[in-house]
Design an enzyme around this catalytic site. Structure first.
Site, PDB file in Angstrom:
ATOM      1  N   LYS A  22      27.081 111.720  25.459  1.00  0.00           N
ATOM      2  CA  LYS A  22      26.774 112.475  24.233  1.00  0.00           C
ATOM      3  C   LYS A  22      25.289 112.398  23.896  1.00  0.00           C
ATOM      4  CE  LYS A  22      27.565 110.504  20.031  1.00  0.00           C
ATOM      5  NZ  LYS A  22      26.383 110.568  19.163  1.00  0.00           N
ATOM      6  N   ASN A  23      24.746 111.169  23.933  1.00  0.00           N
ATOM      7  CA  ASN A  23      23.368 110.997  23.468  1.00  0.00           C
ATOM      8  C   ASN A  23      22.322 111.472  24.472  1.00  0.00           C
ATOM      9  OD1 ASN A  23      24.311 110.042  21.097  1.00  0.00           O
ATOM     10  ND2 ASN A  23      23.770 107.888  21.439  1.00  0.00           N
ATOM     11  N   ARG A  93      23.031 113.575  12.542  1.00  0.00           N
ATOM     12  CA  ARG A  93      21.608 113.243  12.500  1.00  0.00           C
ATOM     13  C   ARG A  93      20.839 113.706  13.730  1.00  0.00           C
ATOM     14  NH1 ARG A  93      19.111 109.769   9.410  1.00  0.00           N
ATOM     15  NH2 ARG A  93      17.797 109.618  11.240  1.00  0.00           N
ATOM     16  N   CYS A 117      23.353 107.370   6.049  1.00  0.00           N
ATOM     17  CA  CYS A 117      24.698 107.574   6.591  1.00  0.00           C
ATOM     18  C   CYS A 117      25.436 106.241   6.552  1.00  0.00           C
ATOM     19  CB  CYS A 117      24.654 108.151   7.994  1.00  0.00           C
ATOM     20  SG  CYS A 117      24.011 107.023   9.209  1.00  0.00           S
ATOM     21  N   ARG A 122      18.324 105.639   7.543  1.00  0.00           N
ATOM     22  CA  ARG A 122      17.780 106.029   8.853  1.00  0.00           C
ATOM     23  C   ARG A 122      16.569 106.936   8.649  1.00  0.00           C
ATOM     24  NH1 ARG A 122      22.870 107.315  12.701  1.00  0.00           N
ATOM     25  NH2 ARG A 122      21.303 107.177  14.321  1.00  0.00           N
ATOM     26  N   PRO A 123      15.380 106.307   8.571  1.00  0.00           N
ATOM     27  CA  PRO A 123      14.174 107.086   8.275  1.00  0.00           C
ATOM     28  C   PRO A 123      13.750 108.003   9.430  1.00  0.00           C
ATOM     29  CG  PRO A 123      13.630 104.794   8.750  1.00  0.00           C
ATOM     30  CD  PRO A 123      15.120 104.884   8.765  1.00  0.00           C
ATOM     31  N   ASP A 125      10.196 108.770   9.658  1.00  0.00           N
ATOM     32  CA  ASP A 125       8.729 108.710   9.615  1.00  0.00           C
ATOM     33  C   ASP A 125       8.090 108.792  11.004  1.00  0.00           C
ATOM     34  OD1 ASP A 125      10.127 106.144   9.701  1.00  0.00           O
ATOM     35  OD2 ASP A 125       8.147 105.218   9.789  1.00  0.00           O
ATOM     36  N   LEU A 126       8.738 108.183  12.007  1.00  0.00           N
ATOM     37  CA  LEU A 126       8.136 108.187  13.353  1.00  0.00           C
ATOM     38  C   LEU A 126       8.151 109.596  13.956  1.00  0.00           C
ATOM     39  CD1 LEU A 126       9.720 104.884  14.740  1.00  0.00           C
ATOM     40  CD2 LEU A 126       7.324 105.234  14.090  1.00  0.00           C
ATOM     41  N   ASP A 308      25.151 100.482  19.581  1.00  0.00           N
ATOM     42  CA  ASP A 308      26.324 101.360  19.649  1.00  0.00           C
ATOM     43  C   ASP A 308      27.551 100.679  20.256  1.00  0.00           C
ATOM     44  OD1 ASP A 308      25.007 103.389  18.417  1.00  0.00           O
ATOM     45  OD2 ASP A 308      24.717 104.631  20.185  1.00  0.00           O
ATOM     46  N   ILE A 330      18.819  96.450  14.702  1.00  0.00           N
ATOM     47  CA  ILE A 330      18.428  97.866  14.720  1.00  0.00           C
ATOM     48  C   ILE A 330      18.977  98.573  13.484  1.00  0.00           C
ATOM     49  CG2 ILE A 330      18.637 100.023  16.012  1.00  0.00           C
ATOM     50  CD1 ILE A 330      18.598  98.304  18.545  1.00  0.00           C
ATOM     51  N   ARG A 400      33.864 112.672  17.151  1.00  0.00           N
ATOM     52  CA  ARG A 400      32.429 112.976  17.258  1.00  0.00           C
ATOM     53  C   ARG A 400      31.878 112.531  18.611  1.00  0.00           C
ATOM     54  NH1 ARG A 400      28.907 110.157  13.413  1.00  0.00           N
ATOM     55  NH2 ARG A 400      27.512 111.052  14.931  1.00  0.00           N
TER      56      ARG A 400
HETATM   57  C1  UD1 Z   1      19.869 106.857  18.638  1.00  0.00           C
HETATM   58  C2  UD1 Z   1      21.289 107.144  19.056  1.00  0.00           C
HETATM   59  C3  UD1 Z   1      22.252 106.269  18.265  1.00  0.00           C
HETATM   60  C4  UD1 Z   1      21.863 104.797  18.415  1.00  0.00           C
HETATM   61  C5  UD1 Z   1      20.401 104.581  18.087  1.00  0.00           C
HETATM   62  C6  UD1 Z   1      19.906 103.187  18.387  1.00  0.00           C
HETATM   63  C7  UD1 Z   1      21.168 109.465  19.698  1.00  0.00           C
HETATM   64  C8  UD1 Z   1      21.544 110.867  19.416  1.00  0.00           C
HETATM   65  N1  UD1 Z   1      21.550 108.545  18.801  1.00  0.00           N
HETATM   66  O1  UD1 Z   1      19.751 107.195  17.258  1.00  0.00           O
HETATM   67  O2  UD1 Z   1      23.558 106.487  18.768  1.00  0.00           O
HETATM   68  O3  UD1 Z   1      22.644 104.016  17.533  1.00  0.00           O
HETATM   69  O4  UD1 Z   1      19.583 105.488  18.861  1.00  0.00           O
HETATM   70  O5  UD1 Z   1      20.117 102.880  19.726  1.00  0.00           O
HETATM   71  O6  UD1 Z   1      20.597 109.186  20.722  1.00  0.00           O
HETATM   72  N2  UD1 Z   1      13.491 104.245  12.783  1.00  0.00           N
HETATM   73  C9  UD1 Z   1      12.401 104.247  11.940  1.00  0.00           C
HETATM   74  N3  UD1 Z   1      11.714 105.429  11.769  1.00  0.00           N
HETATM   75  C10 UD1 Z   1      12.050 106.575  12.426  1.00  0.00           C
HETATM   76  C11 UD1 Z   1      13.146 106.555  13.292  1.00  0.00           C
HETATM   77  C12 UD1 Z   1      13.856 105.371  13.458  1.00  0.00           C
HETATM   78  O7  UD1 Z   1      12.073 103.232  11.337  1.00  0.00           O
HETATM   79  O8  UD1 Z   1      11.381 107.589  12.233  1.00  0.00           O
HETATM   80  C13 UD1 Z   1      14.266 102.985  12.983  1.00  0.00           C
HETATM   81  C14 UD1 Z   1      15.744 103.111  12.652  1.00  0.00           C
HETATM   82  O9  UD1 Z   1      16.009 102.930  11.289  1.00  0.00           O
HETATM   83  C15 UD1 Z   1      16.348 102.017  13.505  1.00  0.00           C
HETATM   84  C16 UD1 Z   1      15.448 102.033  14.747  1.00  0.00           C
HETATM   85  O10 UD1 Z   1      14.256 102.695  14.365  1.00  0.00           O
HETATM   86  O11 UD1 Z   1      16.210 100.764  12.870  1.00  0.00           O
HETATM   87  C17 UD1 Z   1      16.047 102.718  15.942  1.00  0.00           C
HETATM   88  O12 UD1 Z   1      16.591 103.958  15.559  1.00  0.00           O
HETATM   89  P1  UD1 Z   1      16.516 105.217  16.511  1.00  0.00           P
HETATM   90  O13 UD1 Z   1      16.316 104.792  17.926  1.00  0.00           O
HETATM   91  O14 UD1 Z   1      15.540 106.197  15.964  1.00  0.00           O
HETATM   92  O15 UD1 Z   1      17.956 105.831  16.341  1.00  0.00           O
HETATM   93  P2  UD1 Z   1      18.324 107.336  16.584  1.00  0.00           P
HETATM   94  O16 UD1 Z   1      17.361 107.932  17.559  1.00  0.00           O
HETATM   95  O17 UD1 Z   1      18.535 108.034  15.284  1.00  0.00           O
END
Ligand code: UD1
Length: 421
Positions: A22-23, A93, A117, A122-123, A125-126, A308, A330, A400
Protein backbone atom coordinates in the site's frame (compact mmCIF):
# COMPACT_ATOMS: atom_id res chain seq x y z
CA UNK A 1 -20.62 -1.00 9.21
CA UNK A 2 -19.15 -4.50 8.99
CA UNK A 3 -17.57 -6.23 11.94
CA UNK A 4 -15.39 -9.32 12.33
CA UNK A 5 -16.12 -12.35 14.48
CA UNK A 6 -13.15 -14.48 15.39
CA UNK A 7 -13.16 -17.72 17.38
CA UNK A 8 -9.69 -18.15 18.77
CA UNK A 9 -7.53 -21.21 19.24
CA UNK A 10 -6.82 -22.56 15.74
CA UNK A 11 -3.18 -23.10 14.78
CA UNK A 12 -2.56 -21.50 11.40
CA UNK A 13 -0.87 -23.65 8.79
CA UNK A 14 -0.31 -23.20 5.07
CA UNK A 15 0.72 -20.52 2.58
CA UNK A 16 -0.39 -16.90 2.17
CA UNK A 17 0.27 -14.69 -0.88
CA UNK A 18 1.50 -11.29 0.25
CA UNK A 19 -0.09 -8.40 -1.66
CA UNK A 20 1.52 -5.33 -3.20
CA UNK A 21 2.63 -2.65 -0.75
CA UNK A 22 0.00 0.00 0.00
CA UNK A 23 2.63 2.52 1.06
CA UNK A 24 4.62 2.01 -2.14
CA UNK A 25 1.57 2.12 -4.39
CA UNK A 26 0.15 5.35 -2.91
CA UNK A 27 3.08 7.69 -3.73
CA UNK A 28 3.61 5.92 -7.07
CA UNK A 29 -0.03 6.60 -7.96
CA UNK A 30 0.51 10.26 -7.03
CA UNK A 31 3.68 10.28 -9.17
CA UNK A 32 1.60 9.40 -12.24
CA UNK A 33 0.60 13.11 -12.19
CA UNK A 34 4.15 13.85 -13.38
CA UNK A 35 3.98 11.60 -16.45
CA UNK A 36 3.25 12.65 -20.05
CA UNK A 37 2.33 9.12 -21.12
CA UNK A 38 0.29 6.17 -19.92
CA UNK A 39 1.48 4.40 -16.77
CA UNK A 40 0.85 0.68 -16.16
CA UNK A 41 1.10 -0.53 -12.56
CA UNK A 42 1.09 -4.15 -11.49
CA UNK A 43 0.65 -5.67 -8.05
CA UNK A 44 -1.42 -2.72 -6.79
CA UNK A 45 -3.49 -3.96 -3.84
CA UNK A 46 -7.27 -3.48 -3.95
CA UNK A 47 -7.73 -1.43 -0.80
CA UNK A 48 -9.85 1.45 0.43
CA UNK A 49 -6.81 3.74 0.63
CA UNK A 50 -5.89 2.93 -2.98
CA UNK A 51 -9.46 3.70 -4.05
CA UNK A 52 -9.32 6.99 -2.11
CA UNK A 53 -6.14 7.97 -4.00
CA UNK A 54 -7.70 7.01 -7.33
CA UNK A 55 -10.76 9.16 -6.55
CA UNK A 56 -8.46 12.09 -5.75
CA UNK A 57 -6.42 11.55 -8.93
CA UNK A 58 -9.62 11.39 -10.98
CA UNK A 59 -10.64 14.79 -9.62
CA UNK A 60 -7.19 16.03 -10.58
CA UNK A 61 -7.75 14.97 -14.20
CA UNK A 62 -6.30 11.44 -14.28
CA UNK A 63 -8.22 8.70 -16.10
CA UNK A 64 -7.68 5.18 -14.77
CA UNK A 65 -8.87 1.64 -15.46
CA UNK A 66 -8.36 -1.74 -13.83
CA UNK A 67 -7.51 -4.28 -16.52
CA UNK A 68 -8.54 -7.94 -16.65
CA UNK A 69 -5.01 -9.06 -15.74
CA UNK A 70 -5.23 -7.04 -12.49
CA UNK A 71 -3.00 -4.21 -13.68
CA UNK A 72 -3.94 -0.56 -13.32
CA UNK A 73 -3.60 1.93 -16.19
CA UNK A 74 -3.42 5.67 -15.59
CA UNK A 75 -3.15 8.65 -17.90
CA UNK A 76 -3.31 12.39 -17.20
CA UNK A 77 -6.03 13.93 -19.34
CA UNK A 78 -6.66 17.35 -17.84
CA UNK A 79 -4.26 19.49 -15.80
CA UNK A 80 -6.61 22.33 -14.80
CA UNK A 81 -7.52 21.30 -11.25
CA UNK A 82 -4.73 21.52 -8.65
CA UNK A 83 -6.86 21.29 -5.49
CA UNK A 84 -6.81 18.28 -3.14
CA UNK A 85 -9.79 19.05 -0.94
CA UNK A 86 -10.14 18.52 2.79
CA UNK A 87 -12.96 16.05 2.32
CA UNK A 88 -10.51 13.59 0.70
CA UNK A 89 -7.27 14.52 2.47
CA UNK A 90 -8.84 14.20 5.93
CA UNK A 91 -9.86 10.61 5.11
CA UNK A 92 -6.41 9.57 4.00
CA UNK A 93 -3.23 11.41 4.93
CA UNK A 94 -1.21 9.95 2.06
CA UNK A 95 -3.25 12.29 -0.18
CA UNK A 96 -0.55 14.81 0.74
CA UNK A 97 1.67 12.93 -1.77
CA UNK A 98 0.07 14.89 -4.63
CA UNK A 99 1.71 18.08 -3.34
CA UNK A 100 5.13 17.58 -4.96
CA UNK A 101 3.85 16.27 -8.32
CA UNK A 102 1.23 19.03 -8.70
CA UNK A 103 3.72 21.75 -7.89
CA UNK A 104 6.38 20.37 -10.23
CA UNK A 105 4.10 19.63 -13.16
CA UNK A 106 1.33 22.23 -12.87
CA UNK A 107 3.33 24.95 -11.11
CA UNK A 108 0.79 25.22 -8.32
CA UNK A 109 -0.74 23.00 -5.67
CA UNK A 110 -3.53 23.56 -3.20
CA UNK A 111 -3.65 20.72 -0.69
CA UNK A 112 -5.74 20.69 2.48
CA UNK A 113 -3.78 20.39 5.73
CA UNK A 114 -4.47 16.84 6.90
CA UNK A 115 -5.03 17.61 10.61
CA UNK A 116 -4.65 15.00 13.36
CA UNK A 117 -5.70 11.38 13.33
CA UNK A 118 -6.17 8.45 15.70
CA UNK A 119 -2.44 7.82 15.95
CA UNK A 120 -1.71 11.38 17.05
CA UNK A 121 -0.55 14.69 15.67
CA UNK A 122 0.98 14.46 12.20
CA UNK A 123 2.59 17.71 11.05
CA UNK A 124 3.48 18.60 7.45
CA UNK A 125 6.19 21.21 8.08
CA UNK A 126 8.87 19.10 6.36
CA UNK A 127 6.76 18.80 3.21
CA UNK A 128 6.33 22.57 2.99
CA UNK A 129 9.97 23.21 3.85
CA UNK A 130 11.08 20.92 1.00
CA UNK A 131 8.87 22.71 -1.53
CA UNK A 132 10.14 26.10 -0.35
CA UNK A 133 13.74 24.90 -0.62
CA UNK A 134 13.06 24.10 -4.28
CA UNK A 135 11.90 27.69 -4.79
CA UNK A 136 8.13 27.56 -4.22
CA UNK A 137 6.15 30.24 -2.37
CA UNK A 138 3.80 28.89 0.25
CA UNK A 139 0.78 30.23 2.04
CA UNK A 140 -1.99 28.89 4.25
CA UNK A 141 -5.50 29.79 3.10
CA UNK A 142 -8.68 28.38 4.68
CA UNK A 143 -6.81 25.36 6.00
CA UNK A 144 -5.20 24.65 2.61
CA UNK A 145 -1.49 24.73 1.82
CA UNK A 146 -1.10 26.93 -1.27
CA UNK A 147 2.14 26.46 -3.18
CA UNK A 148 3.29 28.22 -6.32
CA UNK A 149 6.55 27.84 -8.17
CA UNK A 150 6.97 28.85 -11.81
CA UNK A 151 10.48 27.46 -11.90
CA UNK A 152 11.74 24.96 -9.34
CA UNK A 153 15.50 24.80 -8.90
CA UNK A 154 17.60 21.98 -7.56
CA UNK A 155 19.04 22.53 -4.11
CA UNK A 156 20.47 20.80 -1.06
CA UNK A 157 18.02 20.08 1.73
CA UNK A 158 18.03 18.35 5.10
CA UNK A 159 14.81 16.40 5.71
CA UNK A 160 15.47 15.04 9.20
CA UNK A 161 12.75 16.13 11.60
CA UNK A 162 12.39 15.90 15.36
CA UNK A 163 11.43 12.21 15.00
CA UNK A 164 13.88 11.27 12.26
CA UNK A 165 13.24 11.21 8.53
CA UNK A 166 9.77 11.54 7.02
CA UNK A 167 8.59 9.02 4.45
CA UNK A 168 6.00 11.04 2.56
CA UNK A 169 7.98 14.31 2.86
CA UNK A 170 10.90 12.50 1.17
CA UNK A 171 8.48 11.27 -1.51
CA UNK A 172 7.16 14.79 -2.12
CA UNK A 173 10.64 16.32 -2.19
CA UNK A 174 12.04 13.86 -4.69
CA UNK A 175 8.95 13.88 -6.90
CA UNK A 176 9.10 17.68 -7.14
CA UNK A 177 12.87 17.59 -7.75
CA UNK A 178 12.57 15.22 -10.75
CA UNK A 179 11.34 18.16 -12.89
CA UNK A 180 13.39 20.93 -11.19
CA UNK A 181 16.31 22.56 -12.96
CA UNK A 182 19.65 21.10 -11.88
CA UNK A 183 20.65 18.80 -9.06
CA UNK A 184 18.84 18.26 -5.75
CA UNK A 185 20.49 16.53 -2.81
CA UNK A 186 18.20 15.26 -0.04
CA UNK A 187 20.07 14.58 3.19
CA UNK A 188 18.46 12.50 5.92
CA UNK A 189 16.06 11.11 3.34
CA UNK A 190 13.78 8.24 4.33
CA UNK A 191 15.40 4.87 3.43
CA UNK A 192 12.16 2.86 3.41
CA UNK A 193 11.84 0.25 0.61
CA UNK A 194 8.67 2.07 -0.48
CA UNK A 195 10.75 5.18 -1.23
CA UNK A 196 13.25 3.09 -3.19
CA UNK A 197 10.34 1.58 -5.17
CA UNK A 198 9.00 5.06 -5.95
CA UNK A 199 12.46 6.03 -7.25
CA UNK A 200 12.67 2.87 -9.36
CA UNK A 201 9.30 3.80 -10.87
CA UNK A 202 10.39 7.38 -11.56
CA UNK A 203 13.69 6.25 -13.10
CA UNK A 204 11.77 3.87 -15.37
CA UNK A 205 9.81 6.96 -16.49
CA UNK A 206 13.05 8.77 -17.33
CA UNK A 207 13.97 10.47 -14.04
CA UNK A 208 17.62 10.63 -12.94
CA UNK A 209 17.67 9.55 -9.31
CA UNK A 210 20.48 7.87 -7.41
CA UNK A 211 21.19 6.92 -3.81
CA UNK A 212 17.61 5.84 -3.06
CA UNK A 213 17.47 3.37 -0.20
CA UNK A 214 20.17 5.45 1.55
CA UNK A 215 19.81 8.69 3.58
CA UNK A 216 21.33 10.72 0.70
CA UNK A 217 19.27 10.86 -2.47
CA UNK A 218 20.55 12.71 -5.55
CA UNK A 219 18.11 13.89 -8.22
CA UNK A 220 19.17 15.46 -11.51
CA UNK A 221 16.15 17.28 -12.89
CA UNK A 222 14.84 16.32 -16.34
CA UNK A 223 12.51 18.22 -18.70
CA UNK A 224 9.73 15.64 -18.69
CA UNK A 225 8.79 12.10 -17.67
CA UNK A 226 7.28 9.51 -19.96
CA UNK A 227 5.27 6.48 -18.81
CA UNK A 228 6.39 3.00 -17.81
CA UNK A 229 5.24 -0.47 -16.77
CA UNK A 230 6.09 -1.08 -13.12
CA UNK A 231 5.38 -3.80 -10.59
CA UNK A 232 4.95 -2.61 -7.00
CA UNK A 233 7.00 -4.36 -4.26
CA UNK A 234 5.25 -6.63 -1.77
CA UNK A 235 3.89 -5.26 1.49
CA UNK A 236 6.35 -5.76 4.35
CA UNK A 237 3.77 -4.66 6.91
CA UNK A 238 1.23 -7.21 5.71
CA UNK A 239 4.00 -9.83 5.74
CA UNK A 240 4.98 -8.82 9.30
CA UNK A 241 1.35 -9.06 10.37
CA UNK A 242 1.11 -12.65 9.06
CA UNK A 243 4.41 -13.47 10.78
CA UNK A 244 2.75 -12.51 14.04
CA UNK A 245 -0.34 -14.54 13.07
CA UNK A 246 1.85 -17.64 12.71
CA UNK A 247 3.73 -16.95 15.93
CA UNK A 248 0.70 -16.10 18.09
CA UNK A 249 -1.13 -19.31 17.10
CA UNK A 250 1.99 -21.52 17.36
CA UNK A 251 1.46 -22.27 13.70
CA UNK A 252 3.55 -22.45 10.55
CA UNK A 253 3.06 -20.16 7.57
CA UNK A 254 4.85 -19.68 4.27
CA UNK A 255 4.53 -16.08 3.16
CA UNK A 256 4.83 -16.08 -0.63
CA UNK A 257 6.54 -12.99 -1.98
CA UNK A 258 7.57 -11.66 1.47
CA UNK A 259 11.09 -10.23 1.49
CA UNK A 260 13.14 -11.01 4.56
CA UNK A 261 15.58 -8.18 3.79
CA UNK A 262 12.74 -5.65 4.20
CA UNK A 263 11.95 -6.96 7.69
CA UNK A 264 15.39 -7.30 9.27
CA UNK A 265 14.56 -5.54 12.55
CA UNK A 266 11.29 -7.46 12.92
CA UNK A 267 12.95 -10.79 12.20
CA UNK A 268 15.67 -9.95 14.75
CA UNK A 269 13.07 -9.34 17.49
CA UNK A 270 10.98 -12.38 16.54
CA UNK A 271 14.00 -14.69 16.59
CA UNK A 272 15.07 -13.25 19.93
CA UNK A 273 11.75 -14.24 21.51
CA UNK A 274 11.88 -17.76 20.09
CA UNK A 275 10.05 -17.61 16.74
CA UNK A 276 11.63 -19.53 13.84
CA UNK A 277 12.03 -17.43 10.70
CA UNK A 278 13.62 -18.92 7.59
CA UNK A 279 14.04 -17.87 3.99
CA UNK A 280 11.96 -20.23 1.82
CA UNK A 281 11.94 -20.84 -1.91
CA UNK A 282 9.06 -18.47 -2.55
CA UNK A 283 9.33 -16.15 0.43
CA UNK A 284 9.54 -16.49 4.19
CA UNK A 285 8.67 -19.50 6.37
CA UNK A 286 7.70 -18.76 9.94
CA UNK A 287 6.81 -21.08 12.78
CA UNK A 288 6.62 -21.21 16.52
CA UNK A 289 5.98 -24.01 18.96
CA UNK A 290 6.47 -22.71 22.49
CA UNK A 291 5.65 -19.88 24.86
CA UNK A 292 7.67 -16.89 23.73
CA UNK A 293 10.24 -14.85 25.66
CA UNK A 294 9.73 -11.16 26.36
CA UNK A 295 11.73 -8.49 24.52
CA UNK A 296 12.23 -4.70 24.36
CA UNK A 297 11.33 -2.84 21.17
CA UNK A 298 11.73 0.79 20.09
CA UNK A 299 10.26 1.90 16.78
CA UNK A 300 12.60 3.70 14.41
CA UNK A 301 12.77 4.81 10.79
CA UNK A 302 13.82 2.05 8.37
CA UNK A 303 15.79 -0.21 8.75
CA UNK A 304 14.71 -0.02 12.40
CA UNK A 305 11.58 -1.61 13.82
CA UNK A 306 8.54 -0.14 11.97
CA UNK A 307 5.89 1.76 13.91
CA UNK A 308 3.37 0.13 11.55
CA UNK A 309 4.03 -3.23 13.25
CA UNK A 310 4.17 -1.97 16.83
CA UNK A 311 0.53 -2.80 17.64
CA UNK A 312 0.64 -6.28 16.09
CA UNK A 313 3.81 -7.30 17.92
CA UNK A 314 2.35 -5.93 21.15
CA UNK A 315 -0.52 -8.40 20.76
CA UNK A 316 2.06 -11.18 20.50
CA UNK A 317 4.05 -10.02 23.52
CA UNK A 318 0.86 -9.98 25.62
CA UNK A 319 1.40 -13.75 25.84
CA UNK A 320 5.16 -13.61 26.43
CA UNK A 321 6.77 -15.28 29.42
CA UNK A 322 7.70 -12.05 31.27
CA UNK A 323 7.71 -8.27 30.84
CA UNK A 324 8.31 -6.56 27.49
CA UNK A 325 8.86 -2.84 26.99
CA UNK A 326 7.67 -1.16 23.78
CA UNK A 327 8.49 2.46 22.94
CA UNK A 328 7.08 4.29 19.91
CA UNK A 329 9.24 7.31 19.23
CA UNK A 330 7.79 7.96 15.80
CA UNK A 331 4.16 8.28 16.88
CA UNK A 332 4.27 8.59 20.70
CA UNK A 333 0.45 8.51 20.95
CA UNK A 334 -0.08 5.43 18.82
CA UNK A 335 -1.48 3.31 21.63
CA UNK A 336 -5.26 3.19 21.13
CA UNK A 337 -5.05 -0.62 21.02
CA UNK A 338 -3.72 -0.83 24.60
CA UNK A 339 -7.10 -0.38 26.28
CA UNK A 340 -8.77 -2.80 23.84
CA UNK A 341 -6.12 -5.50 24.40
CA UNK A 342 -6.58 -5.06 28.15
CA UNK A 343 -10.29 -5.74 27.64
CA UNK A 344 -9.20 -9.12 26.32
CA UNK A 345 -7.26 -9.92 29.47
CA UNK A 346 -3.88 -8.44 28.53
CA UNK A 347 -1.86 -6.64 31.17
CA UNK A 348 -0.40 -3.52 29.59
CA UNK A 349 0.51 -0.25 31.30
CA UNK A 350 1.29 2.92 29.38
CA UNK A 351 3.79 5.54 30.52
CA UNK A 352 3.96 8.29 27.87
CA UNK A 353 5.52 6.91 24.68
CA UNK A 354 6.32 3.59 26.37
CA UNK A 355 4.20 0.62 27.39
CA UNK A 356 5.10 -2.22 29.68
CA UNK A 357 3.53 -5.48 28.58
CA UNK A 358 3.27 -7.97 31.41
CA UNK A 359 2.87 -11.38 29.76
CA UNK A 360 -0.28 -13.33 30.66
CA UNK A 361 -1.09 -17.02 30.10
CA UNK A 362 -4.12 -16.41 27.92
CA UNK A 363 -6.34 -13.82 26.28
CA UNK A 364 -10.12 -14.00 26.41
CA UNK A 365 -12.47 -13.05 23.55
CA UNK A 366 -14.43 -9.80 23.98
CA UNK A 367 -16.20 -7.14 21.95
CA UNK A 368 -13.49 -4.63 20.94
CA UNK A 369 -13.36 -1.56 18.75
CA UNK A 370 -10.83 -0.82 16.03
CA UNK A 371 -9.46 2.72 16.19
CA UNK A 372 -7.06 2.72 13.25
CA UNK A 373 -5.58 0.45 10.63
CA UNK A 374 -2.74 -1.26 12.50
CA UNK A 375 -4.59 -1.32 15.83
CA UNK A 376 -7.35 -3.29 14.13
CA UNK A 377 -4.79 -5.81 12.85
CA UNK A 378 -3.52 -6.21 16.42
CA UNK A 379 -7.03 -6.93 17.70
CA UNK A 380 -7.64 -9.54 15.02
CA UNK A 381 -4.33 -11.21 15.91
CA UNK A 382 -5.29 -11.27 19.58
CA UNK A 383 -8.67 -12.71 18.59
CA UNK A 384 -6.95 -15.58 16.75
CA UNK A 385 -5.62 -16.96 20.02
CA UNK A 386 -8.16 -15.65 22.56
CA UNK A 387 -10.42 -18.14 24.27
CA UNK A 388 -13.97 -17.74 22.95
CA UNK A 389 -15.23 -15.19 20.45
CA UNK A 390 -13.89 -11.74 19.72
CA UNK A 391 -16.13 -9.27 17.95
CA UNK A 392 -14.16 -6.43 16.40
CA UNK A 393 -16.30 -3.55 15.23
CA UNK A 394 -15.37 -0.88 12.67
CA UNK A 395 -13.96 -3.33 10.14
CA UNK A 396 -13.52 -0.47 7.66
CA UNK A 397 -10.21 0.40 9.31
CA UNK A 398 -8.69 -2.93 8.30
CA UNK A 399 -10.00 -2.57 4.75
CA UNK A 400 -7.85 0.54 4.35
CA UNK A 401 -4.68 -1.51 4.33
CA UNK A 402 -5.22 -5.29 4.23
CA UNK A 403 -6.48 -7.00 1.11
CA UNK A 404 -9.11 -9.70 1.90
CA UNK A 405 -7.57 -10.34 5.30
CA UNK A 406 -10.40 -12.62 6.45
CA UNK A 407 -10.08 -14.78 3.31
CA UNK A 408 -6.33 -15.04 3.70
CA UNK A 409 -6.59 -15.97 7.40
CA UNK A 410 -9.46 -18.41 6.88
CA UNK A 411 -7.44 -20.02 4.05
CA UNK A 412 -4.78 -21.08 6.56
CA UNK A 413 -7.18 -22.31 9.21
CA UNK A 414 -8.45 -19.29 11.17
CA UNK A 415 -12.08 -19.15 12.27
CA UNK A 416 -12.90 -15.59 11.20
CA UNK A 417 -15.85 -14.12 9.41
CA UNK A 418 -17.00 -10.71 8.29
CA UNK A 419 -20.51 -9.83 9.37
CA UNK A 420 -22.36 -7.09 7.47
CA UNK A 421 -24.52 -4.87 9.66
C1 UD1 B 1 4.45 6.95 6.52
C2 UD1 B 1 3.57 5.74 6.29
C3 UD1 B 1 2.93 5.31 7.60
C4 UD1 B 1 4.01 5.08 8.66
C5 UD1 B 1 4.93 6.28 8.78
C6 UD1 B 1 6.12 6.05 9.67
C7 UD1 B 1 2.84 6.07 4.02
C8 UD1 B 1 1.74 6.37 3.08
N1 UD1 B 1 2.56 6.11 5.32
O1 UD1 B 1 3.62 8.01 6.98
O2 UD1 B 1 2.21 4.12 7.37
O3 UD1 B 1 3.39 4.87 9.92
O4 UD1 B 1 5.45 6.63 7.47
O5 UD1 B 1 6.85 4.96 9.23
O6 UD1 B 1 3.92 5.75 3.59
N2 UD1 B 1 6.90 14.52 10.80
C9 UD1 B 1 7.18 15.84 11.08
N3 UD1 B 1 6.97 16.78 10.09
C10 UD1 B 1 6.53 16.44 8.84
C11 UD1 B 1 6.26 15.09 8.57
C12 UD1 B 1 6.46 14.15 9.57
O7 UD1 B 1 7.59 16.18 12.19
O8 UD1 B 1 6.37 17.33 8.01
C13 UD1 B 1 7.12 13.49 11.85
C14 UD1 B 1 5.87 12.68 12.18
O9 UD1 B 1 5.05 13.31 13.12
C15 UD1 B 1 6.47 11.39 12.71
C16 UD1 B 1 7.74 11.25 11.87
O10 UD1 B 1 8.01 12.53 11.33
O11 UD1 B 1 6.85 11.54 14.06
C17 UD1 B 1 7.64 10.25 10.75
O12 UD1 B 1 6.45 10.45 10.03
P1 UD1 B 1 6.39 10.25 8.47
O13 UD1 B 1 7.50 9.37 8.01
O14 UD1 B 1 6.26 11.57 7.80
O15 UD1 B 1 5.01 9.50 8.30
P2 UD1 B 1 4.15 9.50 6.99
O16 UD1 B 1 5.03 9.73 5.81
O17 UD1 B 1 2.95 10.38 7.17
Amino acid sequence: MDHFEISGGNRLKGAVDISGAKNAALPILAASLLCEEEVVLRNVPRLRDIQAMLTLLQRLGVAYSWEDDGSLKLRVEDEMNCHAEYELVSKMRASVCVLGPLLAKRKRAQVAMPGGCAIGSRPVDLHVMAMEALGADSDLVNGDMMLRGKKLRGTEMFLGGAFGSSVTATANALMAATLAEGRTVIESAACEPEIADLCDFLNACGAQIGGHGTPRILIDGVASLKGCDHSVITDRIEAGTFMVAAAITNGELTLNGARLEHLIAVVDRLRRIGVNVERGEKGVVISSSRRLDPVDITTQPYPGFPTDLQAQVMALLCLGDGNSVITDKIFPDRFMHVAELNRMGASIRREGATVIVHGVKRLIGAPVMASDLRASAALILAGLIAKGTTKMSRAYHIDRGYERIEEKLAGVGADIRRVAE
